[in-house]
Design a protein around this motif. Structure first.
Motif, PDB file in Angstrom:
ATOM      1  N   PHE A  22      -1.143  12.154   5.331  1.00 22.19           N
ATOM      2  CA  PHE A  22      -0.661  11.001   4.514  1.00 22.19           C
ATOM      3  C   PHE A  22      -1.431  10.436   3.725  1.00 22.19           C
ATOM      4  CE2 PHE A  22      -0.124   6.414   4.430  1.00 22.19           C
ATOM      5  CZ  PHE A  22       1.147   6.178   4.214  1.00 22.19           C
ATOM      6  N   LEU A  23      -1.081  10.136   2.373  1.00 21.34           N
ATOM      7  CA  LEU A  23      -1.933   9.528   1.458  1.00 21.34           C
ATOM      8  C   LEU A  23      -1.066   7.978   1.300  1.00 21.34           C
ATOM      9  CD1 LEU A  23      -2.746  12.185  -1.107  1.00 21.34           C
ATOM     10  CD2 LEU A  23      -4.118  11.446   0.638  1.00 21.34           C
ATOM     11  N   PRO A  24      -1.954   6.920   1.090  1.00 21.79           N
ATOM     12  CA  PRO A  24      -1.338   5.897   0.402  1.00 21.79           C
ATOM     13  C   PRO A  24      -0.963   5.708  -0.975  1.00 21.79           C
ATOM     14  CG  PRO A  24      -3.474   5.624   0.493  1.00 21.79           C
ATOM     15  CD  PRO A  24      -3.404   6.814   1.094  1.00 21.79           C
ATOM     16  N   VAL A  77       0.868  -1.201  -0.175  1.00 20.78           N
ATOM     17  CA  VAL A  77      -0.013  -0.155   0.172  1.00 20.78           C
ATOM     18  C   VAL A  77       0.851   1.135  -0.099  1.00 20.78           C
ATOM     19  CG1 VAL A  77      -1.673   1.330   1.294  1.00 20.78           C
ATOM     20  CG2 VAL A  77      -1.881  -0.819   1.152  1.00 20.78           C
ATOM     21  N   SER A  78       2.132   1.120   0.718  1.00 23.09           N
ATOM     22  CA  SER A  78       2.778   2.361   0.604  1.00 23.09           C
ATOM     23  C   SER A  78       4.246   1.854   0.932  1.00 23.09           C
ATOM     24  CB  SER A  78       2.222   3.327   1.921  1.00 23.09           C
ATOM     25  OG  SER A  78       3.106   4.632   2.030  1.00 23.09           O
ATOM     26  N   ARG A  99      -2.068   9.172  10.215  1.00 15.41           N
ATOM     27  CA  ARG A  99      -0.703   9.216   9.818  1.00 15.41           C
ATOM     28  C   ARG A  99      -0.861  10.691   9.035  1.00 15.41           C
ATOM     29  NH1 ARG A  99      -0.167   4.215   6.931  1.00 15.41           N
ATOM     30  NH2 ARG A  99      -2.354   4.024   7.679  1.00 15.41           N
ATOM     31  N   ILE A 145       2.276  13.617   7.004  1.00 16.33           N
ATOM     32  CA  ILE A 145       3.685  13.977   6.753  1.00 16.33           C
ATOM     33  C   ILE A 145       4.041  15.282   7.460  1.00 16.33           C
ATOM     34  CG2 ILE A 145       5.348  14.420   4.855  1.00 16.33           C
ATOM     35  CD1 ILE A 145       4.565  11.432   4.480  1.00 16.33           C
TER      36      ILE A 145
END
Lengths: 318, 318
Positions: free
Chosen positions: B104-106, A25-26, B47, B49
Motif C-alpha cells: 500500500f502506498l500513501p 494522506v490517502s 497495509r 492492496i
C-alpha cells in the motif's frame, strides 16, 4: 455497494481541512454501505470513514443517526463516533449532498460466524439497547410488520409471482401475523439490521457495530429476533444452526436478561423480522431491472426462515 | 471500478496467512482498478492492496507485471513492490482466480494537477524508463496505433456513428497516421496508461505510480506523449493547458533528456496516443449496454485532443 459520486483529491483535501484531523494522506472509495458513497480516509492523524448520503436516507434524520453514534460511543459501546467539524457540526454539505466523517474501526465481518462470535454479538446488541435508553432523540420505525404488509399489498399477486410462485401467499400470512403482533414490550433505540456485514470483529471480539441507518425506537426483543434471523441460518434460510441461536440469546441475556413476556414473544417477533426482509427484498427486486449489474437478493431466503419460525415456534429459541 | 468477487473474512484471513505479513485486522473492498477486484488490507504489520484478477488480464502475463513492480521498486522508483508469499510466489490462486498482494502506498490522485505536480510526474516517468531498461522480461505492446486502427476497422462506419456522427472519420485519419508513425526511437518498458488516477501524490511529491497492467516494451517518447495527452487537457479535451505540458516534459528531461529525434516525434506520438484511447473507448462503448450502470467514456474526448495535436504540431510541445 458502490461509490456513486466522484470526489477528487482536491475536493477531499478541502473537505478534510474543515475537520481537526490532520492532513489528507490517502483516500480510497470503498464498496460498502447501502446506497451511500464511502471513502476510507487516512490523514496524518488517523483513519476515518467519509460517507456521502446519496439516497434512501432522509437528510433531516441525519442528526438522529449521527447523534446516536456519539451517544453510544460515549457510553463505551463498540460503535464509531461521529467526528465533528471545526464548527462542531456532525454533518456538512458538499455541493448539494450531506457528508459525515466517522471513526474508522478495525475488524472484519464474519461470514461463517462461530457460536463464540454470536455470543459476543448478542452481548454487544444488549449493550446498545441499554445505552440507548436515555438517548434524547427518537425516530419512528417505518419498517414495522404493518409497513411491510402494506408494501406487499401494494404489489399484485401476479407481480410477486414473477419473483417466485410461492411468494404471493405471504400477503395472507402477513395479515395473520399483524393479528398476533405483540405490543407493550420494553423499547429502546434498536439497530434493526444487524446482519453479519454490519458487525466488525477481531477473532471473538466485537470491534464495531456499524450502519445504523435503520435505527429507530421499537421493541428491544424485536431487534434480537432480527439478529437471530440474520445470523442463525445459511444464506438461503434452508439450514438453521441452533448453536448460533443459543449463543446469540445467551450473550444478549448475559448483559440484559429478557422479561418472560419478551422471551415468549421471540418466535412471533422473528416471523415479523422475516416479513420485513421478504417485503424489502421483494420491493428492491421489482425496482431493479433484471439486467442491472446489481445483485438482487431473493425474498424467498426469508420466506424459508419464516416457515422455520412458524413451524418451530418456541423450539427455535430453546 | 468495483469488487466483482465476494471474499469473506475467513477466506481473506486464510489467504493473508499464506504471507509473512501479520494477522488480518481490516479488509475493505475498494473501488479501484480496471476490471479487477481490490481490497485495502490492514494487518498487525502494515497495509497492503490485494488484487484479484477478474478479466482483461492474461494470467500468463502476471509474472511480467508483478516482476516489473519488484524490479522498479528495488531501483528506488515510486511503485508498490509485490509481496511474495511464504513459498516465494508473487501470485496465488483463490478458487480459480489469481490474486496478488502488493504494498500500500500513501497519496491521492490529483484531479486538477498543478505544473509542479506535472513536473514531478514527468520525472517519475523518466525514472521508470531508465530503471526498466535492464528488466529481463518483455511484453509486446498490443495497443499500438496499428492495433488501434484494426480495432476501429472492425467496427462499421454506421456503428461508430452511433457514438458520434464525427467518429467514423477517425478510421481514415488512423490509416494516415500509420504512414507517419516513427520507428527506431529508444525503447524501454513503458507504463502506457499514466493518467492522473494512476498516480498517487502527497502535495508535489509522487508517492506512487500504479496500475502497470498495460506496461509493455515500446518507445519511451511515446509514453511521454501518452502522459501528455492524459494530463494537459480538461476532461473533454477542449482546453489545453500549456503550463502543465511544459512542466511535464521539463520534469521528464531533468531525468532523461530526449534525443532530438524523440522531441521531433512527440506530436505524431501524441496523435498515436489519442488514436489508442479513441479506439479503446469506442470498443468499450459498443461493448457496454446503454443501460448498464457503468460510466461510458466518450471517445470524442480524445478526438478533440487528436485535433489539437494535428493542428498544433510542434507548438503543442513548445
Amino acid at each position: 455497494m458502490a461509490v456513486y459520486t466522484h470526489l477528487g483529491a482536491e475536493d477531499l483535501a478541502r473537505l478534510i481541512a474543515r475537520y481537526d484531523v490532520g492532513e489528507l494522506v490517502s483516500a480510497k472509495g470503498i464498496a460498502e454501505g447501502i446506497s451511500n458513497s464511502n471513502w476510507l480516509i487516512e490523514t496524518t492523524r488517523g483513519r476515518f470513514i467519509l460517507t456521502m448520503y446519496e439516497r434512501r436516507i432522509d437528510i433531516g434524520e441525519l442528526p438522529f443517526f449521527l447523534g446516536l453514534l456519539d451517544h453510544l460511543a460515549s457510553r463505551g459501546c463498540a460503535v464509531p463516533a461521529t467526528i465533528h467539524d471545526r464548527d462542531g457540526a456532525a454533518s456538512r454539505k458538499v455541493d448539494d449532498k450531506a457528508v459525515a466523517l466517522i471513526e474508522f474501526l478495525p475488524g472484519v465481518s464474519p461470514t461463517q460466524p462461530s457460536p463464540e462470535q454470536a455470543r459476543a454479538v448478542g452481548a454487544a446488541l444488549a449493550q446498545i439497547h441499554l445505552a440507548a435508553r436515555d438517548y434524547p432523540q427518537t425516530r419512528r420505525n417505518d419498517l414495522t410488520p404493518k409497513d411491510s404488509a402494506t408494501t406487499l399489498q401494494s404489489h399484485g399477486e401476479d407481480e410477486l409471482a414473477l419473483i417466485d410462485p410461492a411468494l404471493p401467499q405471504v400477503r395472507e400470512r402477513a395479515a395473520d401475523l399483524l393479528e398476533r403482533w405483540p405490543e407493550g414490550l420494553p423499547e429502546s433505540i434498536i439497530h434493526s439490521d444487524l446482519f453479519p456485514d454490519n458487525v466488525l470483529m477481531l477473532g471473538e471480539e466485537v470491534t464495531g457495530l456499524i450502519d445504523f441507518y435503520f435505527a429507530a425506537r421499537d421493541m428491544m426483543a424485536y431487534d434480537l429476533a432480527v439478529t437471530h434471523a440474520a445470523w442463525c441460518f445459511d444464506k438461503t434460510g434452508a439450514r438453521f444452526d441452533p448453536a448460533i441461536g443459543q449463543a446469540l440469546v445467551a450473550g444478549y441475556e448475559a448483559v440484559r436478561p429478557l422479561d418472560p413476556v419478551e422471551r415468549e414473544a421471540l418466535p412471533v417477533l422473528a416471523e415479523g423480522a422475516c416479513l420485513r426482509f421478504v417485503a424489502s427484498r421483494a420491493e428492491d427486486w421489482l425496482d431493479t431491472p433484471a439486467d442491472a449489474q446489481v445483485l438482487r437478493k431473493d425474498p424467498m431466503d426469508f420466506v424459508r426462515r419464516w416457515d422455520f419460525y412458524a413451524e418451530e415456534g418456541a423450539r427455535a429459541f430453546a
